[in-house]
Every structure is written in structure tokens, then in C-alpha cells.
Design a protein around this motif. Structure first.
Motif, short mmCIF file in Angstrom:
data_model
loop_
_atom_site.label_atom_id
_atom_site.label_comp_id
_atom_site.label_asym_id
_atom_site.label_seq_id
_atom_site.Cartn_x
_atom_site.Cartn_y
_atom_site.Cartn_z
N SER A 169 4.85 13.94 -1.45
CA SER A 169 5.43 13.10 -2.50
C SER A 169 4.32 12.52 -3.36
CB SER A 169 6.24 11.97 -1.87
OG SER A 169 5.36 11.09 -1.16
N ASN A 170 4.72 12.00 -4.52
CA ASN A 170 3.79 11.31 -5.41
C ASN A 170 3.86 9.82 -5.10
OD1 ASN A 170 2.26 10.25 -7.44
ND2 ASN A 170 3.55 10.97 -9.11
N SER A 171 2.82 9.28 -4.53
CA SER A 171 2.83 7.86 -4.13
C SER A 171 2.57 6.92 -5.29
CB SER A 171 1.79 7.63 -3.04
OG SER A 171 0.50 7.98 -3.49
N PHE A 172 2.16 7.44 -6.45
CA PHE A 172 1.84 6.56 -7.57
C PHE A 172 3.10 5.93 -8.18
CE2 PHE A 172 -1.95 9.15 -7.32
CZ PHE A 172 -2.97 8.24 -7.56
N GLY A 173 4.28 6.51 -7.93
CA GLY A 173 5.49 5.98 -8.53
C GLY A 173 5.88 4.61 -8.03
N LEU A 174 5.33 4.20 -6.90
CA LEU A 174 5.69 2.89 -6.35
C LEU A 174 5.23 1.75 -7.26
CD1 LEU A 174 7.01 1.57 -3.87
CD2 LEU A 174 4.76 1.48 -2.81
N MET A 227 0.85 -1.19 0.00
CA MET A 227 0.00 0.00 0.00
C MET A 227 0.88 1.24 0.00
SD MET A 227 -2.87 -1.66 0.19
CE MET A 227 -4.09 -0.40 0.55
N ALA A 228 0.80 2.06 -1.06
CA ALA A 228 1.63 3.25 -1.19
C ALA A 228 1.00 4.41 -0.41
CB ALA A 228 1.78 3.63 -2.65
N VAL A 229 1.84 5.10 0.37
CA VAL A 229 1.41 6.22 1.19
C VAL A 229 2.21 7.46 0.78
CG1 VAL A 229 1.25 7.15 3.53
CG2 VAL A 229 0.80 4.71 3.12
N SER A 230 1.55 8.59 0.63
CA SER A 230 2.23 9.84 0.32
C SER A 230 2.70 10.51 1.60
CB SER A 230 1.28 10.77 -0.44
OG SER A 230 1.88 12.03 -0.68
N VAL A 231 3.98 10.90 1.64
CA VAL A 231 4.55 11.56 2.82
C VAL A 231 4.70 13.05 2.53
CG1 VAL A 231 6.54 11.69 4.36
CG2 VAL A 231 5.76 9.47 3.51
N CYS A 232 4.15 13.88 3.41
CA CYS A 232 4.21 15.34 3.29
C CYS A 232 5.21 15.87 4.30
CB CYS A 232 2.84 15.96 3.54
SG CYS A 232 1.51 15.23 2.53
N GLN A 286 -1.91 -10.25 2.57
CA GLN A 286 -0.90 -9.72 3.48
C GLN A 286 -0.61 -8.30 3.03
OE1 GLN A 286 0.39 -11.18 6.19
NE2 GLN A 286 -0.77 -13.07 5.89
N ARG A 287 -0.94 -7.30 3.84
CA ARG A 287 -0.79 -5.91 3.43
C ARG A 287 0.38 -5.26 4.15
NH1 ARG A 287 -6.65 -3.04 2.27
NH2 ARG A 287 -7.40 -4.63 0.81
N TYR A 288 1.16 -4.51 3.37
CA TYR A 288 2.31 -3.77 3.87
C TYR A 288 2.16 -2.32 3.41
CZ TYR A 288 4.18 -8.49 4.40
OH TYR A 288 4.35 -9.81 4.75
N TYR A 289 2.61 -1.40 4.24
CA TYR A 289 2.48 0.02 3.94
C TYR A 289 3.86 0.63 3.68
CZ TYR A 289 -2.49 0.33 5.09
OH TYR A 289 -3.86 0.20 5.09
N PHE A 290 3.99 1.31 2.52
CA PHE A 290 5.27 1.89 2.13
C PHE A 290 5.09 3.37 1.87
CE2 PHE A 290 9.10 2.82 -0.11
CZ PHE A 290 10.02 1.85 0.30
N GLY A 291 5.78 4.21 2.65
CA GLY A 291 5.71 5.65 2.49
C GLY A 291 6.68 6.15 1.44
N MET A 292 6.19 6.95 0.50
CA MET A 292 7.02 7.53 -0.54
C MET A 292 7.46 8.92 -0.09
SD MET A 292 7.26 5.19 -2.79
CE MET A 292 7.73 5.86 -4.39
N VAL A 293 8.79 9.11 0.04
CA VAL A 293 9.38 10.32 0.60
C VAL A 293 10.06 11.12 -0.50
CG1 VAL A 293 11.09 11.18 2.25
CG2 VAL A 293 9.69 9.18 2.83
N ARG A 294 9.84 12.43 -0.50
CA ARG A 294 10.48 13.27 -1.52
C ARG A 294 12.00 13.20 -1.39
NH1 ARG A 294 9.63 18.77 -2.29
NH2 ARG A 294 9.85 19.08 -0.05
#
Length: 322
Positions: free
Chosen positions: A20-25, A3-8, A111-119
Motif C-alpha cells: 500500500s501507499n502509506s503517504f495517504g495517511l 506513524m504511517a506503515v505500508s502493508v504488503c 506519544q507515538r502511534y503506528y497505523f498500517g495502511m492496507v490496500r
């Protein structure tokens, strides 16, 4: 499922969060399939954001959603390793998202994992970080340039591997390291030395085309241990069939795991085990050739010599320098 998460991380002049743009994951799905223990892997944009400023205005606004300058000189700028508390707080907030949305009510069969996308502009040397080994949360920069090469896919794979339980085996890295903050404290180096020098055959079975290098096989060769490996990485150069060891098929992807397993057993039964048990002197010859051919070539001295003569001082300039 990742699961992609956007980090501000900051607020612009109009008071809007910069995120950040979380769609890049999603573009890394092919790589992540190799990391996960199943081919049924998907990246989903969760639609969630976490908001935490890298540097606020040193608490002048009373906003607890800031990360503050904590190391002298207190100049309002994040120093090298000082940004780590920011990463840790971001991971804590992403972990709260996981607990709220999936930890308390898991989806059957997923099985769900959360990944934060950081600028990429966040201070500090950290490329990515996982909340814990075997956890459900990690974060990484949307762009990581090392030596002029984009390595974001490696960072994402690295932190995803931590979430899947993989650990570092080198525990002696500096305590102040800004990157690779997880390591395996249970590594027994004395046992590793004994195992490497005491085994009779080094079996190496990475997925073809996925071998990074193969330094463990090189280390085994220096200890007189022949390899049985896919033809990938260093073994393409180090392999001499029946002399320095044995190849597993031709090293090309495509064959199924059952075919590979059958080939391994066939070669063990028809070539390697008869040599080891019935002709021990001949097997000892293979061990000696491993040292003579591979141990003498695949070593740091030769590598550095080639770097100096071929890259830094080409054309014979090396001999004229002290």
C-alpha cells in the motif's frame, strides 16, 4: 504522532511485494486533530513495511509468511470473516515495529502511534482494526467505499479513537461481525436507562460542526428531558429556546473553550436553574414540550415513513401497496 506503515499483502509475478501507499495517511491530519487530545498532531511516514500474504499457495512452498484458507470449502479464497486472522497477524507485526522503535526507547515529549495502511482489495468486510483499546497500533484500508461514498477518513478516525482509549458502547453485536471488533463489555444498560430517564437536563457539548446526529438527545426528549446543546445536528431542528430546551451560543465554530464555558454557566445561573428551583411547574412544562414536540417527531416511525413516501414511493404510490 501517527506513524504511517505500508502493508504488503501479495507477491507479483516477478517476486516483488505488492504494498500500500502509506503517504495517504497524511491527508487526514485535519480530521485526526479532532480525535487527539492535543492540537499538536503530526502524521509521519515511518518508512517501514510489514509483509504478510493474504492467501499464499496453501503451504505448498513452506513459506510461513502466508495466511491460509482455513474454512471449508478449502478453495484458496478468503471468505467473509475468514480474513480476520490476516488482520490480526498484520497488527502483531506492526506492534513489533512499535515495540522495537519506540516502546523500548520512547521519545521525550512525544506519544507515538503506528497505523498500517492496507490496500482496498483485501478480502473480508473489515474496514480497519485496532490491536487493543488504548493500544499503540491500528490499521485501515487506503480506500473504503460504503453506499457509494468514500469513508476511509471515518475508518482511520474510528481506529485512531480506539488507540486513544475510546470504546464502543453497544456490546450486543453479532460475534461473527467482521467490523467493529471491539466493544465495551462493561456497559450497564439498566443503569443507562435509569440515568437517561432520571436526569433533569441533557447537556450536549460536541465541538460545533462535529456532531454526527444527536440520537442521545432525541432519546432524552422521549423521556421528558430537555436539552442544553450547541446548535448542531438534530438540535438545529429540535431546539425551541425555552420551550424544548436551550441553545449554547449559536453553534458556530471559532469561539474558545473558555468563552463557551462562561456562556454555559451564565445560562444555567440566569435561566435554567431559577426555572428549575423557583418555578418547578414551568420547568415541568418544558419537559412536557420536549415529549410533545421532539418525542413525537424525532422517532424511527416518522423517519421510515418519510423514506418510503419521499424516496421509495414518491407521488403517492405508498398508499396503493400492501
Amino acid at each position: 504522532m501517527l506513524m504511517a506503515v505500508s502493508v504488503c499483502d501479495s507477491v507479483d509475478g516477478s517476486g516483488n511485494w505488492v504494498c500500500s501507499n502509506s503517504f495517504g495517511l497524511a491527508s487526514l491530519i485535519g480530521l485526526l486533530k479532532w480525535m487527539a487530545p492535543t492540537q499538536h498532531t503530526a502524521v509521519v511516514n515511518s518508512g517501514h513495511q510489514v509483509k504478510f500474504r493474504v492467501v499464499g499457495n496453501l503451504n505448498a512452498d513452506g513459506d510461513l509468511n502466508d495466511w491460509y484458507d482455513t474454512v471449508a470449502p478449502f478453495d484458496g479464497k478468503a471468505d467473509a470473516c475468514e480474513a480476520n486472522p490476516w488482520w490480526e497477524e498484520v497488527l502483531r507485526q506492526i506492534n513489533d515495529l512499535y515495540l522495537l522503535n519506540d516502546g523500548m526507547k520512547p521519545v521525550a515529549g512525544q506519544q507515538r502511534y503506528y497505523f498500517g495502511m492496507v490496500r482496498p482489495g483485501i478480502p473480508g468486510g473489515t474496514g480497519g482494526m485496532a490491536v487493543e483499546i488504548g493500544g499503540r497500533v491500528a490499521a485501515g484500508r487506503t480506500s473504503v467505499i460504503r453506499m457509494g461514498v468514500e469513508t476511509n477518513d471515518q475508518v482511520v478516525a474510528h481506529e485512531t479513537a480506539h488507540m486513544l482509549g475510546a470504546q464502543h458502547t453497544h456490546k450486543d453485536q453479532p460475534a461473527a461481525s467482521c467490523y467493529n471488533l471491539a466493544w465495551d463489555d462493561s456497559t450497564d444498560w439498566a443503569l443507562g436507562k435509569t440515568v437517561c430517564s432520571g436526569v433533569d437536563l441533557w447537556l450536549n457539548t460536541p465541538l460545533p460542526s462535529q456532531e454526527a446526529s444527536g440520537t442521545s438527545g432525541m432519546k432524552a426528549a422521549m423521556n421528558g428531558v430537555p436539552s442544553m446543546s450547541v446548535l448542531d445536528g438534530w438540535w438545529v431542528e429540535g431546539h425551541v429556546e425555552g420551550v424544548t430546551g436551550w441553545a449554547i451560543k449559536d453553534g458556530h465554530p471559532g469561539a474558545g473553550a473558555l468563552d463557551d464555558a462562561g456562556f454555559i454557566y451564565d445560562k444555567l445561573e440566569s435561566a435554567i436553574m431559577p426555572l428549575f428551583y423557583q418555578r418547578p411547574e414551568a420547568y415541568g412544562e418544558v419537559m412536557r414540550w420536549s415529549i410533545a414536540l421532539n418525542g413525537s417527531f424525532f422517532n424511527a416511525q416518522r423517519m421510515l415513513r418519510q423514506y418510503l413516501s419521499n424516496a421509495y414511493f414518491p407521488g403517492g404510490g405508498l398508499g396503493s401497496r400492501p
